[in-house]
Design a protein around this motif. Structure first.
Motif, PDB file in Angstrom:
ATOM      1  N   TYR A 682      44.870  38.849  48.467  1.00  0.00           N
ATOM      2  CA  TYR A 682      43.938  39.904  48.064  1.00  0.00           C
ATOM      3  C   TYR A 682      44.700  41.211  47.834  1.00  0.00           C
ATOM      4  N   ALA A 683      45.650  41.494  48.730  1.00  0.00           N
ATOM      5  CA  ALA A 683      46.421  42.725  48.592  1.00  0.00           C
ATOM      6  C   ALA A 683      47.232  42.736  47.305  1.00  0.00           C
ATOM      7  N   ALA A 684      47.689  41.543  46.863  1.00  0.00           N
ATOM      8  CA  ALA A 684      48.439  41.470  45.608  1.00  0.00           C
ATOM      9  C   ALA A 684      47.551  41.784  44.408  1.00  0.00           C
ATOM     10  N   GLN A 685      46.254  41.425  44.498  1.00  0.00           N
ATOM     11  CA  GLN A 685      45.326  41.704  43.406  1.00  0.00           C
ATOM     12  C   GLN A 685      44.871  43.159  43.404  1.00  0.00           C
ATOM     13  N   ASP A 686      44.694  43.735  44.592  1.00  0.00           N
ATOM     14  CA  ASP A 686      44.295  45.133  44.707  1.00  0.00           C
ATOM     15  C   ASP A 686      45.416  45.862  45.431  1.00  0.00           C
ATOM     16  N   GLN A 687      46.260  46.553  44.673  1.00  0.00           N
ATOM     17  CA  GLN A 687      47.460  47.149  45.240  1.00  0.00           C
ATOM     18  C   GLN A 687      47.162  48.276  46.217  1.00  0.00           C
ATOM     19  N   SER A 688      45.946  48.800  46.200  1.00  0.00           N
ATOM     20  CA  SER A 688      45.604  49.855  47.152  1.00  0.00           C
ATOM     21  C   SER A 688      45.224  49.292  48.511  1.00  0.00           C
ATOM     22  N   ALA A 689      45.000  47.985  48.594  1.00  0.00           N
ATOM     23  CA  ALA A 689      44.600  47.360  49.848  1.00  0.00           C
ATOM     24  C   ALA A 689      45.819  46.973  50.662  1.00  0.00           C
ATOM     25  N   VAL A 690      45.644  47.019  51.994  1.00  0.00           N
ATOM     26  CA  VAL A 690      46.712  46.640  52.915  1.00  0.00           C
ATOM     27  C   VAL A 690      46.228  45.430  53.708  1.00  0.00           C
ATOM     28  N   PRO A 691      47.033  44.364  53.816  1.00  0.00           N
ATOM     29  CA  PRO A 691      46.593  43.190  54.576  1.00  0.00           C
ATOM     30  C   PRO A 691      46.299  43.559  56.028  1.00  0.00           C
ATOM     31  N   GLY A 692      45.294  42.881  56.600  1.00  0.00           N
ATOM     32  CA  GLY A 692      44.937  43.127  57.989  1.00  0.00           C
ATOM     33  C   GLY A 692      43.433  43.190  58.173  1.00  0.00           C
ATOM     34  N   PRO A 693      42.963  43.479  59.395  1.00  0.00           N
ATOM     35  CA  PRO A 693      41.513  43.536  59.679  1.00  0.00           C
ATOM     36  C   PRO A 693      40.872  44.769  59.058  1.00  0.00           C
ATOM     37  N   HIS A 694      39.712  44.582  58.471  1.00  0.00           N
ATOM     38  CA  HIS A 694      38.976  45.664  57.815  1.00  0.00           C
ATOM     39  C   HIS A 694      37.490  45.566  58.145  1.00  0.00           C
ATOM     40  N   VAL A 695      36.839  46.729  58.094  1.00  0.00           N
ATOM     41  CA  VAL A 695      35.382  46.798  58.151  1.00  0.00           C
ATOM     42  C   VAL A 695      34.875  46.886  56.723  1.00  0.00           C
ATOM     43  N   VAL A 696      33.829  46.115  56.431  1.00  0.00           N
ATOM     44  CA  VAL A 696      33.261  46.105  55.089  1.00  0.00           C
ATOM     45  C   VAL A 696      31.898  46.772  55.115  1.00  0.00           C
ATOM     46  N   LEU A 697      31.730  47.769  54.251  1.00  0.00           N
ATOM     47  CA  LEU A 697      30.426  48.384  54.020  1.00  0.00           C
ATOM     48  C   LEU A 697      29.964  47.932  52.645  1.00  0.00           C
ATOM     49  N   ALA A 698      28.894  47.122  52.610  1.00  0.00           N
ATOM     50  CA  ALA A 698      28.403  46.566  51.344  1.00  0.00           C
ATOM     51  C   ALA A 698      27.028  47.147  51.034  1.00  0.00           C
ATOM     52  N   VAL A 699      26.856  47.624  49.790  1.00  0.00           N
ATOM     53  CA  VAL A 699      25.561  48.145  49.315  1.00  0.00           C
ATOM     54  C   VAL A 699      25.177  47.319  48.096  1.00  0.00           C
ATOM     55  N   THR A 700      24.042  46.583  48.218  1.00  0.00           N
ATOM     56  CA  THR A 700      23.648  45.635  47.172  1.00  0.00           C
ATOM     57  C   THR A 700      22.243  45.949  46.681  1.00  0.00           C
ATOM     58  N   ASP A 701      22.062  45.944  45.345  1.00  0.00           N
ATOM     59  CA  ASP A 701      20.717  46.095  44.768  1.00  0.00           C
ATOM     60  C   ASP A 701      20.451  44.928  43.835  1.00  0.00           C
ATOM     61  N   ILE A 702      19.217  44.782  43.448  1.00  0.00           N
ATOM     62  CA  ILE A 702      18.826  43.714  42.520  1.00  0.00           C
ATOM     63  C   ILE A 702      18.414  44.312  41.190  1.00  0.00           C
ATOM     64  N   GLY A 703      19.087  45.398  40.825  1.00  0.00           N
ATOM     65  CA  GLY A 703      18.726  46.126  39.621  1.00  0.00           C
ATOM     66  C   GLY A 703      19.270  45.536  38.348  1.00  0.00           C
ATOM     67  N   CYS A 704      19.477  46.395  37.363  1.00  0.00           N
ATOM     68  CA  CYS A 704      19.811  45.963  36.008  1.00  0.00           C
ATOM     69  C   CYS A 704      21.251  45.485  35.876  1.00  0.00           C
ATOM     70  N   GLY A 705      22.130  45.848  36.814  1.00  0.00           N
ATOM     71  CA  GLY A 705      23.525  45.428  36.709  1.00  0.00           C
ATOM     72  C   GLY A 705      24.275  46.178  35.617  1.00  0.00           C
ATOM     73  N   MET A 706      25.533  45.804  35.415  1.00  0.00           N
ATOM     74  CA  MET A 706      26.388  46.485  34.433  1.00  0.00           C
ATOM     75  C   MET A 706      27.212  45.475  33.648  1.00  0.00           C
ATOM     76  N   ASP A 707      27.520  45.831  32.405  1.00  0.00           N
ATOM     77  CA  ASP A 707      28.451  44.996  31.637  1.00  0.00           C
ATOM     78  C   ASP A 707      29.890  45.405  31.962  1.00  0.00           C
ATOM     79  N   GLU A 708      30.869  44.648  31.435  1.00  0.00           N
ATOM     80  CA  GLU A 708      32.263  44.894  31.763  1.00  0.00           C
ATOM     81  C   GLU A 708      32.735  46.268  31.277  1.00  0.00           C
ATOM     82  N   GLU A 709      32.244  46.710  30.137  1.00  0.00           N
ATOM     83  CA  GLU A 709      32.668  48.003  29.600  1.00  0.00           C
ATOM     84  C   GLU A 709      32.214  49.140  30.500  1.00  0.00           C
ATOM     85  N   THR A 710      30.983  49.062  30.970  1.00  0.00           N
ATOM     86  CA  THR A 710      30.473  50.097  31.877  1.00  0.00           C
ATOM     87  C   THR A 710      31.194  50.031  33.214  1.00  0.00           C
ATOM     88  N   LYS A 711      31.374  48.822  33.725  1.00  0.00           N
ATOM     89  CA  LYS A 711      32.041  48.649  35.024  1.00  0.00           C
ATOM     90  C   LYS A 711      33.437  49.268  35.013  1.00  0.00           C
TER      91      LYS A 711
END
Length: 917
Positions: A682-711
């Motif tokens: 995962y760290a190789a894919q996201d160079q800002s991430a450091v391997p090790g234990p992390h806390v995850v804060l996830a915010v999820t909606d069921i809205g309209c979503g985004m296309d790749e260009e907007t993302k």
């Protein structure tokens, strides 16, 4: 040409070998057996018939040529091997040949069609010669298959240009001997140019003493005969004589009438000179051996070497006399020699077998002891003491080296991580390595035989044909980046290198295609480009925010001063309050910009993220409205994180507002916390991430979503998909900046119509939760005894800061530069209790100024103010322990409160002098 006959003894005449008139008389049985061996070693088929046209002797080549065994041919009429259309011609020739009483000329160049055992016919050339024996006159026929020559003659007529550059002299003449054509080979051999020779008689090339040779040859040409390999002597332009081998044949016109002669002359001076040194008794046999390109060694049944050629001497490093009579194991090591002799024993048991062991690979040993790989071909020879074995030995060291190189190259190609494919000139796949299977998903069985075009995407139908047309013998296409389609239908980015495959003759025989999957590299390049773009925007935004904060500080400062004095009427106060509100909104925007650019100063604390989310839950419900269902899922075993509490609350609010706007008709918003272990992948894919234990804060909606260009653009400042007036485009950029500045990473998972999930990964810390400091309830201190040095390079901000502190009774020393501050400090005799300094100033930073003055005034405290900081007082925006900092813009009240907070606990009211005031 007259024949020479030999009367053989009666006992030898009974043997089938005795009638060969060309052989010299033998003095002993050993010589006799050698001539028999020579007969079998002859390159042409030899068939001997008696006066009744019955076959009495054949050699090995005759068996091969006609497909019969010796037993099947002996005693049969000679017409069995001649096409029925030529039998009468052969019979007439033999009859005339037998009818001659005293002289029987050798008949050469008789052409007819032979008949094999399987019924197939072939063109043949026959030379007849007489054999005078005690048993009567026999006829020896030397038969040569001229199928290839017939085809070659036609080719030669079409390819006349080859004649011009031939090393041999190729001359055309009339039937009277007048030269009509003269090639470069003739110029080189005879010394005459074509201009000098054409039109002259061939007699100018004949030395004195040989006047009859040319007319006789031309006479035979007129009769339609072919004069083959006649050796004669000719004369060059300079008068020197030399040996020449001549082959002459008739030239026929379109009506098949003989119109001239074609004469091919080969300079054999060197060869003739060498032949003079060959022992007379073995001249013909040794000539065959010495002319062989391979080492030739003959071994008897006692495993002794009885004969060898010059190539054998060179190949094994011995002189001839050192090997003759020695065991074969001298040059074929034991173990390998046993295999050779085993094959030889098989050949001796069946001498009819003409050749055995072709391609036997063994090892030879040179005189110096070195071994080398060899390939041996075995043939039998009849000897007086039994069957001899002829071994043709070829040094295959170079071939083995090439095979090894090819094997290693094939292994490299097969194991290559890249796809390596070879194509025909028609784009058909010939080879397909494991790299191609891995990259494209097709097995070799599925790909080989197909056109390479099946890998091209539908929107690029003409790309590959255009590339292949560009490839020439020396032109290649290197590192072309394009798109290809895998077996599962997915598109991948590849870098192609196309180069020509050349045949041994130098002609282009195919195309080599090397493809490297660069999909991951392209993805990383896009990520890097995006990061660089964000970094550039951040630097620009941070610089603008810093300067803007100074302006806002002046605006808000003077608004507070105006409202504090109450000298304005009610309407004027409202006007000033509106200015103040607008300034505060602008200050909020600049703080958001600073958060994105990661130039803000954080005050992180060790805390429980669950507590922050739970504390914000009620506020969130009011913020998102009743039509949005809020679901909070918290992991009870969550580890602690170290973040700025105010900033983490702001993140939750920003993400919740975005989710609400994505669900205009209501929906469901889920906020959850969890624990995850980020690995190296995962760290190789996201160079800002450091391997090790992390806390995850996830915010999820069921809205309209985004296309790749907007993302791809959601974290850019001022980018928004909301309608005009409903958003600044700074919410998510603020979230991005805070997360990165806090050592975390953020990912977005979205798809149009299927909602969006933001996942923030914050590294765990192994520290206790920090308790809130107690509220200071101590008595306020009279500020009239405080002396404060203000250092600010912005003149307007310096003045409003000075006035705001003078309003509360402080003694103010104002400096517009670090140099001026040093000068004021040197001249001022009283104590300076506090220095309020900007962090970034021309010439010297606030931190460096504080370092200089602290050495002179150790009692002086320092309060840093700035729109953003650099690494002089903070590390990646995290304030160093023990430093006081106030973020611009600030109001006079906030500044006064901060000053009071710093000095109240350390400066008792009665303990200070007035500094001489």
């Amino acid at each position: 040409m007259k024949s020479t006959t030999t009367n053989l003894p009666k006992e030898e005449a009974l043997n089938p070998l005795a009638p060969i008139s060309q052989l010299h008389a033998r003095k002993n049985a050993s010589g006799y057996m050698r001539y028999r061996a020579l007969l079998d070693a002859a390159p042409d088929a030899i068939i001997v018939v008696n006066q009744f046209s019955k076959i009495v002797l054949v050699n090995v080549q005759a068996e091969r040529l006609f497909g019969y065994s010796r037993d099947e041919l002996i005693g049969q009429p000679s017409e069995i091997i001649v096409s029925k259309y030529f039998r009468s011609q052969l019979s007439d020739q033999q009859s005339r040949f037998m009818a001659a009483s005293s002289e029987r000329p050798m008949v050469a160049g008789l052409e007819l069609f032979g008949l094999r055992k399987d019924g197939s016919e072939f063109p043949a050339e026959i030379r007849l010669s007489p054999l005078n024996t005690k048993r009567g006159i026999l006829v020896s026929s030397a038969i040569r298959d001229i199928s290839e020559r017939r085809r070659t003659e036609e080719d030669l007529r079409r390819l006349a240009s080859i004649v011009v550059c031939s090393d041999d002299a190729i001359v055309g003449t009339t039937l009277e001997g007048i030269i009509t054509s003269w090639n470069a080979g003739a110029e080189r051999i005879f010394g005459y140019s074509g201009k000098e020779a054409i039109g002259k008689s061939m007699s100018m090339l004949v030395p004195i003493g040989r006047p009859d040779e040319l007319p006789k040859m031309l006479e035979r040409i007129k009769q339609g005969e072919m004069v083959d390999h006649i050796e004669t002597v000719c004369m060059r332009r300079d008068g020197n004589q030399f040996d020449l081998e001549i082959t002459a044949s008739p030239i026929r016109n379109a009506s098949e009438k003989i119109a001239g002669a074609s004469i091919i002359g080969r300079d054999i001076s060197v060869r003739k000179a060498a032949e003079k040194h060959v022992i007379q008794m073995e001249a013909r046999y040794r000539g065959l051996l010495e002319a062989a390109p391979d080492a030739m060694v003959i071994v008897n049944q006692a495993e002794e070497i009885v004969l060898l050629n010059l190539q054998a001497e060179k190949q094994f490093g011995y002189r001839r006399d050192e090997l003759l009579g020695q065991k074969i194991t001298n040059i074929i090591p034991e173990g390998f020699a046993e295999r050779l002799l085993t094959h030889g024993a098989g050949i001796a048991g069946d001498p009819v077998v003409p050749q055995m062991g072709t391609g036997i690979e063994l090892h030879g040993r040179r005189k110096n002891g070195s071994d080398f790989p060899i390939e041996i071909m075995l043939s039998p020879l009849d000897g007086v003491d039994g069957i001899l074995i002829t071994a043709a030995i070829r040094d295959i060291s170079e071939r083995k080296r090439r095979e090894g190189d090819l094997s290693r190259m094939a292994a490299v190609v097969e194991s290559s991580y890249d796809a390596i494919i070879s194509l025909t000139l028609q784009s058909i796949i010939v080879t397909w390595n494991q790299g191609a299977e891995r990259i494209y998903g097709y097995s070799a069985e599925e790909a080989i035989g197909q056109s390479i075009l099946f890998l091209s995407p539908p929107d690029r139908p003409g790309e590959t044909p255009k590339l292949l047309k560009k490839i020439g013998r020396t032109y290649t296409v290197e590192h072309l980046e394009t798109v290809r389609v895998k077996k599962d239908g997915t598109h991948i980015h590849v870098a192609l290198t196309l180069s020509p495959i050349q045949s041994p003759t130098g002609r282009m025989a195919g195309v080599s295609v090397v493809a490297r999957d660069i999909t991951e590299r392209k993805r990383m390049e896009e990520m890097l480009f995006q990061a660089q773009k964000m970094e550039a925007v951040g630097r620009l935004a941070g610089g603008v925010a810093h300067d803007f904060n100074n302006l806002l500080g002046v605006i808000l400062g003077y608004c507070d001063l105006l409202l504090e004095h109450r000298r304005l009427d009610e309407r004027q106060c409202k006007d000033v309050e509106e200015i103040q509100k607008a300034g505060r909104r602008a200050a909020l925007l600049t703080r958001q910009i600073l958060a994105f650019s990661r130039k803000q100063v954080l005050q992180p604390k060790v805390l429980d993220l669950n507590s922050v989310v739970a504390g914000a839950e009620k506020l969130l419900q009011r913020l998102i409205g009743e039509d949005v269902e809020l679901l909070v899922v918290l992991d009870p075993k969550l580890c602690c994180v170290k973040v700025d509490p105010g900033q983490i609350e702001q993140i939750i609010m920003n993400l919740a507002v975005n989710s609400r706007d994505a669900m205009p008709t209501g929906g469901k918003l889920t906020i959850e916390t969890s624990h995850v272990e980020l690995d190296e992948q995962y760290a190789a894919q996201d160079q800002s991430a450091v391997p090790g234990p992390h806390v995850v804060l996830a915010v999820t909606d069921i809205g309209c979503g985004m296309d790749e260009e907007t993302k791809a653009r959601i974290f850019e400042p001022f980018f928004t998909t909301k309608e005009f007036g409903r958003g600044t485009g700074l919410g998510l950029s603020t979230v991005f900046g805070f997360v990165k500045q806090s050592g975390g990473s953020i990912n977005v998972y979205t798809k149009p119509g299927f909602g969006t999930t933001f996942k923030i990964y914050l590294p765990c810390v192994d520290q206790a939760i920090e308790a809130e400091p107690p509220i200071d309830t101590s008595e306020k201190v009279d500020v009239r005894f405080w002396t404060i040095l203000i250092v600010e390079d912005d003149t307007a901000l310096l003045q409003v800061t000075r006035r705001s502190l003078e309003e509360v009774g402080c003694t103010i020393l104002a400096a517009q530069s670090p140099a001026e501050a040093l000068d004021i400090s040197a001249r001022y005799q009283g104590p300076i209790h506090l220095m309020v300094t900007d962090v970034i100033m021309p010439g010297m930073s606030g931190a460096k100024l504080a370092s200089h003055l602290s050495a002179l005034r150790p009692e002086m405290k320092v309060l840093y103010v700035s729109g953003y900081t650099d690494d002089t007082i903070a590390h990646h925006g995290i304030l160093e322990p023990g430093l006081a900092f106030l973020e611009k813009p600030f109001s006079p009240k906030i500044l006064a409160r901060k000053v009071h907070e710093m000095l109240a606990t350390t400066l008792p009211f009665a303990a200070h002098d007035t500094g001489g005031k």
